[in-house]
Design an enzyme around this catalytic site. Structure first.
Site, mmCIF file in Angstrom:
data_model
loop_
_atom_site.group_PDB
_atom_site.id
_atom_site.type_symbol
_atom_site.label_atom_id
_atom_site.label_comp_id
_atom_site.label_asym_id
_atom_site.label_seq_id
_atom_site.Cartn_x
_atom_site.Cartn_y
_atom_site.Cartn_z
ATOM 1 N N SER A 237 -56.956 -90.170 101.809
ATOM 2 C CA SER A 237 -55.739 -89.998 101.052
ATOM 3 C C SER A 237 -55.752 -90.659 99.667
ATOM 4 O O SER A 237 -54.944 -90.291 98.815
ATOM 5 C CB SER A 237 -54.555 -90.560 101.851
ATOM 6 N N SER B 172 -59.408 -93.478 104.296
ATOM 7 C CA SER B 172 -58.736 -93.063 103.065
ATOM 8 C C SER B 172 -59.234 -93.727 101.789
ATOM 9 O O SER B 172 -58.872 -93.298 100.697
ATOM 10 C CB SER B 172 -57.232 -93.287 103.184
ATOM 11 N N LYS C 232 -53.072 -97.199 93.905
ATOM 12 C CA LYS C 232 -52.577 -96.078 94.700
ATOM 13 C C LYS C 232 -51.056 -96.200 94.806
ATOM 14 O O LYS C 232 -50.529 -97.313 94.972
ATOM 15 C CB LYS C 232 -53.218 -96.137 96.091
#
Lengths: 487, 483
Positions: A156, A180, A81
């Site tokens: 996210s 997330s 990420k």
């Protein structure tokens, strides 16, 4: 039917690599080609350094040839990420603020992955500074759900979940502040694990909310999650909040822990707002565990109704302070034509941050303000303690809790324009962060429209081995994880 | 109307540690710009603070030395404000639970004369907390640049109660506080390097009034003398304003020590809202009794305690102790010389007068001195034994200082040993002297005691300076008594 190479698990790939039926370089080339083929539609990647990845793959092959393979992740491409630092690679947090920032240092998890032999590759899209539940808050545009490109992958860590589901990478890391990792894992049909707060170092993770953030793996299988967790977990002298815990061989523990377990069903997690298809799939999972001889018990987490409010006070308060460093002075976006220092801050931040980030900074600044601190932040911390006590009390009676991960499957891009409607996506995941507990989402079915559904197992502090074993038991008896989107 | 000044001081002291307070990068002064930095100091995305235990040890030690109550837990807060010298735009500090509460700084006010001890007082402290220093802004014509070398240096804020009433008290407070920090090995307190910085809060009120007057904060006081001068100036200014029927405004003023002029920086501080909250990146640290006991064992004796002991144990006069006790190394030097057999008063004199004078002239620190405690002890012992005469001793000292040779060796080399004066020979010299000075003899017999000096010159000349004046005097008197 044998899966395509790029849909194979770490375990399967590891066996091929070890048997020298596959080289890390071949695997890396396959994954790069897959990304080139599909990412124009999925848009899971913010950037990737293919040359660097191939160099790492060559180094991995050389190690293996020399009999110096580093472990089960040797030669496996792992995507990160874009909030986790990799030396010499961009670190954008999907924000215009850091659009041109290159990290000079590695996060501890990056170091650990490299030590385990993994090929660290790709910067994966997410909501800006990990704030969101759909990856639509990225300054670089949204990521699509590989199961239905008109839908969101969740967030996210949407890029981490989508890239994995689309076969663009073999495992990924995400970060989980209020769900997330787990929510996008559920929406994309992969496994996502949020470890106990303190198990995995946060050093090198661009902070959203320090007391809630935790890095964790997204993988195709529970066994892969066990391998990834084993590689990244452990005490880090660079993170004062990291815990000095013994790290077991999570993969080996899967077989040793057979249950039956006592599973709690928190009644507050099955109320209004739960999509019927999701509810039905979770009921079937409950029925499976019952059939396995597990005790199923309804429990109550009475402060659940306060989770969302508590979360949005604590998370935004911490964020307002954590994000103060992005000021255009030392690095990051700097506005042109500022009149003076104060103006430089104001303009750089006005231009560099997106609307959701600004909303949360303003909210967090407000709740910490003199005269409001006691009413909001201090009270929220007290409620947080009550929420944690709810969970710990339930664990007197049960070994783990079983809930849906998300109240709904993947929704359409742009469907939830009201921030509050988006915040509700996290109602089943937020309590876990407030309580600092480990939790895992794994696929448990599909909606009639063919969208993945996630089952959440919430465990006890630092008992990830139990949590993984419970999930593994379910996965062994089901084939959801063998299904892949057609792109 | 008579006014009384009320003064409180906020002193920032940099703690001397190898690394910064929340990262492993080195701490120090005078390095090339932005070389003492790392991801933590520069607040890069993802960087996290980790506490330096040495900094916590130092503030606890400071608290123990000053008699503070030590908090059972070290808790960290974030103080949020935007400023370019603050890389995170928040400062890690301690808000509602400072590491040290209470305590006091013992001060001595100037005495009636230089050789008379002045009045002692204890100035109470409010609190001491630990925080991180910020970077340094350098302003140029077109732009400003930031040097983050200083950022993250461990810093203590020491806040006194508003309990001082004169510039002299403030001066004495800083002198004593500075010595305490240096004695404790906590800081070098070099104000030129910013290791000790002081802000003063000053107000005046009619004598007898108990409420406080309007407070003025004096900033940028960058030497202890400037603190004294600035405060004296500010008190005068405030009295002048009130005496002329004016009113004082709450403001921050800048005092320029060079010109002796102060000017307003800003009136009544903008109500800052620092949005303090506990730092979630740092766990509270428990400080138990064993931890404190270990540090207490490392606490040195403070100057005033040392002075009382020196007066008591060695009967060394105030003029000497007031020189010795403010320098830990010098005081240790003294005690070592005494331990090696030197008579305390004489040792004290040699150190406070001759050694310091020679070091000063040579611009050397004590650490570089070739004269060691053994030299002084040896010198004093030789004088005491009559082997070395006072005048010759001065010469020996100068030679020791230059060469580092032991006093006995210098005496031999230079032939300065007092003659092993034969009693008969000395008596003969004395008889000769008396015989040669009839006038002095007559004067002495007439009762003029000082006439005896008239013989001494001749004796010394005969003895080539190697006779002990005391014995010459005794011998002359004995002979004169029989005449």
């Amino acid at each position: 039917m044998a899966a395509e190479l790029f849909f194979k698990s770490i375990e399967e790939l590891g066996a091929l690599l070890e048997a020298k039926q596959l080289s890390a370089t071949e695997l890396m080339r396959t994954v790069i080609a897959r990304r080139q083929a599909v990412d124009g539609r999925v848009k899971a990647f913010n950037s990737s350094d293919d040359a660097d990845a191939l160099a790492q793959a060559a180094a991995s092959d050389a190690r293996r040839a020399a009999g110096q393979a580093r472990g089960p992740l040797e030669g496996i491409p792992v995507g990160l990420k874009d909030v986790i630092a990799v030396a010499g690679q961009p670190l954008t947090a999907s924000s215009k603020m850091l659009a041109n920032f290159v990290s000079p240092y590695d996060a501890t998890v990056t170091v650990n992955l490299k030590k385990a032999g993994a090929i660290v590759w790709g910067r994966l899209n997410c909501d800006e500074f990990a704030m969101g539940s759909s990856t639509e808050n990225s300054a670089f545009g949204p990521t699509a759900n590989p199961w239905d490109l008109a839908r969101v992958p969740g967030g996210s860590s949407g890029g981490s979940a989508a890239a994995l589901a689309a076969g663009e990478v073999c495992a990924t890391l995400g970060s989980d502040t209020g769900g997330s990792i787990r929510q996008p894992a559920a929406l994309c049909g992969v496994v996502g694990l949020k470890p106990t707060y303190g198990l995995v170092s946060r050093y090198g993770l661009a902070a959203f909310a320090s007391s809630l953030d935790q890095i964790g793996p997204l993988t195709r299988t529970v066994a892969d999650a066990a391998l990834m967790l084993g590689a990244i977990a452990g005490h880090d002298p660079h993170d004062s909040t990291s815990f000095k815990a013994e790290i077991p061989d999570y993969r080996a523990e899967l077989k040793k822990r057979q249950g039956p377990w006592r599973l709690g069903i928190p009644k507050e997690y099955f109320g209004a707002g739960l999509d019927p298809a999701v509810g039905a799939a979770v009921e079937q999972a409950i029925a499976f565990y019952r059939a396995q001889g597990c005790t199923i018990k309804e429990v109550s987490l009475p402060h659940t109704q306060f989770c969302l409010d508590t979360y949005y006070i604590i998370a935004t308060a911490e964020a307002s302070s954590n994000l103060a460093r992005y000021d255009g002075i030392r690095y990051g976006h700097r506005a042109k034509g500022a009149k003076d220092g104060v103006d430089l801050y104001a303009q750089s931040r006005a231009e560099g941050f997106g609307p959701e980030v600004k909303r949360r900074i303003i909210l967090g600044t407000y709740v910490l303000s003199s005269g409001y601190y006691d009413a909001y932040y201090l009270r929220a911390q007290k409620v947080r303690t009550l929420i944690r006590q709810d969970f710990l009390k339930a664990y007197h009676e049960v070994d783990a809790l079983l809930t849906p991960t998300s109240p709904m499957p993947a929704f359409r891009l742009g469907e939830k324009s009201d921030p509050l409607a988006l915040y509700l996506c996290d109602i089943y995941t937020i309590g876990v962060n407030l309580a600092g507990l480990p939790a895992l989402s794994l696929p448990c079915g599909f909606t009639p429209a063919g969208l993945p559904i996630g089952l959440q197992l919430i465990g006890q502090p630092f008992r990830e081995a139990d949590l993984l074993a419970m999930a593994h038991t379910y996965e062994q008896a089901h084939d959801w994880h063998t299904k892949h989107p057609s792109l | 109307m008579n006014y009384e000044a009320v003064i409180g001081l906020e002193v920032h002291v940099q703690i001397r540690t190898n690394s910064k307070v929340f990262s492993r990068v080195g701490a120090g002064y005078g390095h090339p710009e932005n070389t003492l930095t790392d991801p933590v100091v520069l607040a890069l995305p993802g960087a996290l603070p980790v506490m330096n235990k040495a900094a916590l040890d130092a503030i606890i030690k400071a608290g123990l030395l000053l008699g503070c109550e030590i908090a059972p837990v070290c808790k960290w807060d974030r103080k949020n404000y935007f400023y370019p010298d603050s890389p995170k735009n928040y400062q890690i500090s301690q808000y509602d639970q400072p590491m040290c509460l209470g305590g006091a700084v013992e001060i001595e006010l100037p005495g009636a004369a230089r050789n008379v001890m002045g009045e002692h007082k204890k100035i109470p402290l409010m609190r001491i907390h630990l925080e991180e220093d910020v970077g340094k802004l350098n302003h140029f014509a077109a732009d400003s640049l930031v040097d983050y070398n200083r950022a993250g240096t461990p810093l203590m804020e020491i806040v006194s109660e508003p309990a001082m009433h004169s510039a002299e008290e403030a001066f004495a407070y800083l002198t004593s506080l500075r010595a305490t920090m240096i004695f404790g090995g906590i800081s070098d307190c070099d104000m030129e390097k910013g290791q000790l910085r002081c802000d003063a809060n000053i107000s005046i009120r009619p004598v007898g009034q108990t409420t406080l007057g309007t407070k003025v904060e004096l900033k940028n006081l960058n030497s202890i003398s400037f603190v004294r001068d600035g405060i004296a100036h500010e008190i005068k200014r405030q009295i002048a304003v009130l005496s002329a029927g004016g009113t004082l405004v709450q403001e921050t003023r800048d005092y320029d020590g060079q010109t002796g002029i102060s000017q307003s920086l800003r009136s009544k501080e903008m109500a800052h809202d620092y949005r303090y909250f506990p730092d979630p990146d740092l766990m509270p640290v428990k400080v138990d009794e064993a931890w404190k006991a270990n540090l207490r064992a490392e606490c040195p004796e403070l100057p005033f305690d040392k002075q009382r002991r020196f007066l008591d144990k060695y009967a060394v006069p105030y003029t000497i102790t007031s020189v010795l006790v403010w320098d830990r190394a010098l005081a240790d030097f003294f005690e070592e010389a005494v331990r090696l057999g030197g008579k305390p008063q004489a040792v004290g004199n040699w150190i406070a007068n001759d050694l310091l004078r020679e070091l000063g002239a040579a611009k050397l620190p004590l650490a570089k001195s070739k004269v060691m405690p053994a030299h002084v002890a040896g010198l004093v012992t030789l004088i005491e034994a009559g082997t070395l005469l006072p005048n010759a001793a001065k010469e020996v000292f100068a030679e020791m200082f230059a060469t580092g040779d032991q006093p006995a060796a210098v005496v031999e080399r230079k032939g300065l040993r007092a003659a092993p004066v034969d009693v008969g020979e000395l008596e003969q010299w004395c008889r000769d002297a008396i015989a040669a000075n009839a006038k002095s003899l007559a004067d002495f017999k007439a009762g003029k005691d000082s006439a005896i000096n008239g013989f001494k010159g001749s004796v010394m000349k005969a003895a080539k300076g190697k006779a002990d004046p005391k014995r010459v005097d005794e011998t002359l008197r004995k002979l004169l008594a029989g005449m």
